[in-house]
Design a protein around this motif. Structure first.
Motif, short mmCIF file in Angstrom:
data_model
loop_
_atom_site.label_atom_id
_atom_site.label_comp_id
_atom_site.label_asym_id
_atom_site.label_seq_id
_atom_site.Cartn_x
_atom_site.Cartn_y
_atom_site.Cartn_z
N SER A 44 -0.89 0.78 -8.59
CA SER A 44 -0.44 1.83 -7.68
C SER A 44 0.38 1.17 -6.56
O SER A 44 -0.15 0.38 -5.77
CB SER A 44 -1.63 2.57 -7.08
OG SER A 44 -1.19 3.49 -6.09
N SER A 46 2.97 1.54 -3.21
CA SER A 46 3.23 2.47 -2.11
C SER A 46 4.58 3.16 -2.26
O SER A 46 4.69 4.37 -2.05
CB SER A 46 3.15 1.76 -0.76
OG SER A 46 4.11 0.71 -0.69
N ALA A 76 3.73 5.86 -5.46
CA ALA A 76 3.21 6.84 -4.49
C ALA A 76 4.31 7.46 -3.64
O ALA A 76 4.07 8.45 -2.96
CB ALA A 76 2.17 6.18 -3.59
N THR A 80 0.50 9.37 0.85
CA THR A 80 -0.90 9.00 0.63
C THR A 80 -1.60 9.92 -0.36
O THR A 80 -2.34 9.46 -1.24
CB THR A 80 -1.67 8.99 1.96
OG1 THR A 80 -1.10 8.01 2.83
CG2 THR A 80 -3.13 8.63 1.74
N GLN A 83 -0.55 9.05 -3.74
CA GLN A 83 -1.14 7.78 -4.19
C GLN A 83 -2.58 7.98 -4.65
O GLN A 83 -2.99 7.45 -5.69
CB GLN A 83 -1.09 6.74 -3.08
CG GLN A 83 -1.66 5.39 -3.52
CD GLN A 83 -1.24 4.25 -2.64
OE1 GLN A 83 -1.32 4.34 -1.42
NE2 GLN A 83 -0.80 3.16 -3.25
N ILE A 84 -3.35 8.74 -3.89
CA ILE A 84 -4.74 9.01 -4.27
C ILE A 84 -4.79 9.72 -5.62
O ILE A 84 -5.59 9.37 -6.50
CB ILE A 84 -5.45 9.83 -3.18
CG1 ILE A 84 -5.64 8.97 -1.91
CG2 ILE A 84 -6.81 10.35 -3.68
CD1 ILE A 84 -6.14 9.74 -0.72
N VAL A 100 -3.83 -2.26 -6.28
CA VAL A 100 -3.41 -1.23 -5.34
C VAL A 100 -2.65 -1.83 -4.16
O VAL A 100 -3.14 -2.74 -3.49
CB VAL A 100 -4.61 -0.43 -4.80
CG1 VAL A 100 -4.14 0.66 -3.84
CG2 VAL A 100 -5.40 0.19 -5.94
N PRO A 102 -1.62 -0.24 -0.92
CA PRO A 102 -1.85 1.02 -0.21
C PRO A 102 -0.67 1.47 0.66
O PRO A 102 -0.01 0.66 1.31
CB PRO A 102 -3.07 0.72 0.67
CG PRO A 102 -3.72 -0.47 0.05
CD PRO A 102 -2.60 -1.27 -0.52
N THR A 103 -0.45 2.77 0.68
CA THR A 103 0.45 3.36 1.65
C THR A 103 -0.21 3.37 3.02
O THR A 103 0.40 3.02 4.03
CB THR A 103 0.81 4.80 1.24
OG1 THR A 103 1.52 4.77 0.01
CG2 THR A 103 1.66 5.49 2.28
N ILE A 108 -6.65 5.31 1.88
CA ILE A 108 -6.82 4.95 0.47
C ILE A 108 -8.27 4.63 0.13
O ILE A 108 -8.65 4.53 -1.04
CB ILE A 108 -5.91 3.74 0.11
CG1 ILE A 108 -5.61 3.73 -1.40
CG2 ILE A 108 -6.55 2.43 0.53
CD1 ILE A 108 -4.83 4.91 -1.87
N THR A 124 -6.42 -5.48 -3.97
CA THR A 124 -5.38 -4.95 -3.10
C THR A 124 -4.29 -5.99 -2.91
O THR A 124 -4.57 -7.19 -2.82
CB THR A 124 -5.93 -4.49 -1.74
OG1 THR A 124 -6.72 -5.53 -1.17
CG2 THR A 124 -6.77 -3.24 -1.89
N SER A 129 -7.39 -2.40 1.99
CA SER A 129 -8.08 -1.13 2.13
C SER A 129 -9.18 -1.32 3.17
O SER A 129 -9.89 -2.32 3.15
CB SER A 129 -8.70 -0.70 0.80
OG SER A 129 -9.50 0.45 0.95
#
Length: 306
Positions: A44, A46, A76, A80, A83-84, A100, A102-103, A108, A124, A129
């Motif tokens: 995933s 961002s 994503a 967010t 992305q989830i 992942v 994350p955005t 997240i 990550t 996260s």
């Protein structure tokens, strides 16, 4: 008395059966793999509208292909909620490991916990996260990078030089860490006129810088939390006819060209493809049952024309 003994024996058998069932689930979640061939890697990202993350994705795919892994990437688009949802889809696909980027590091967390509940190990990359069980976090040392940028500006302009900071996405760990590193030095040796977010975006970097230029006449330098914002800021500065030093962060191809032609003074260069490769290598170790460090750092370097 016989009835009581019988009841106790039945209850004991039920407890043992329950323990056996729990043990089986735990073992399934931690099943070790001897070969990586056919292993499903969920990724995933961002946003793929940023060259840095495209290079990161390419590094993952290249290393995974060499190991026989199958990669599924979801973009994503800096959203967010999207992305989830994408991570939930990867969980339903029963990927073996989840990478992942994350955005938003806080938002997240719920998706990371869902992956934990499904027994899928989570790594990550570039951004962390805030909650959930993470096997390892792979990134450059963003705090050190922010310090490098501030130290370079002090060296080039001297103490008390007037600078502007363009911040990344609010809530992203990279934003917090790069800002922290920058202010570790800047708050003591520079004069930070303003810090405003442009969300790691080139167009927003241009627009925010245009507004900053209208209210601040004595700016000597800009530190942007990524190259995209730095390149946007340069366009605003050129249009205003100003002579202002700009330092970026990432070392993407456009930024390196801008350094070479003298438009961008410097960039704190990451190695996104290497970050991707390290993520896949860490995934392999985890799936084989080997231990990995909680944090894996990939080296940074200051790139200037000189």
């Amino acid at each position: 008395m016989k009835k009581i003994v019988s009841i106790i024996m039945v209850l004991s058998l039920m407890v043992l059966a329950a323990c056996s069932m729990d043990s089986g689930l735990t073992d399934d979640k931690k099943e070790k793999k001897d070969s990586m061939k056919g292993v499903k890697v969920g990724v995933s990202i961002s946003t793929l509208n940023n060259p840095f993350f495209v290079s990161l994705k390419d590094g993952i795919e290249k290393e995974a292909e060499e190991k026989g892994m199958k990669v599924t990437v979801v973009d994503a688009q800096d959203d967010t909620a999207k992305q989830i949802s994408g991570i939930e889809d990867l969980i339903l696909q029963k990927v073996d490991v989840l990478l992942v980027n994350p955005t938003d590091s806080a938002a997240i967390s719920s998706a990371v916990k869902d992956a934990n509940d499904a027994g899928i190990p989570v790594i990550t990359i570039d951004r962390s996260s805030d909650e959930g069980d993470i096997e390892t976090f792979i990134a450059s040392d963003n705090v050190a990078g922010g310090e490098m940028a501030a130290e370079y500006l002090v060296k080039e302009l001297g103490e008390k030089a007037k600078v502007v900071e363009l911040e990344g996405v609010s809530g992203a760990s990279a934003t917090r860490e790069r800002g922290k590193g920058f202010h570790n030095i800047a708050d003591k040796q520079l004069e930070v006129l303003t810090s405003q977010t442009a969300e790691f975006d080139r167009t927003k970097g241009l627009n925010v810088m245009e507004n900053i230029l209208q209210g601040n006449k004595d700016i000597q330098a800009v530190f942007a939390h990524n190259d995209e914002m730095a390149l946007g800021a340069i366009e605003a500065i050129k249009a205003a006819g100003k002579d202002i030093i700009v330092v970026g962060f990432d070392g993407n191809d456009d930024a390196l060209k801008a350094v070479e032609n003298g438009e961008l003074k410097a960039t704190i260069a990451q190695q996104p493809a290497l970050i991707g490769e390290e993520a896949v290598n860490a995934a392999e170790k985890i799936l084989k049952g080997d231990k990995v460090d909680d944090t894996i750092s990939v080296p940074l370097k200051l790139v200037t024309k000189e």
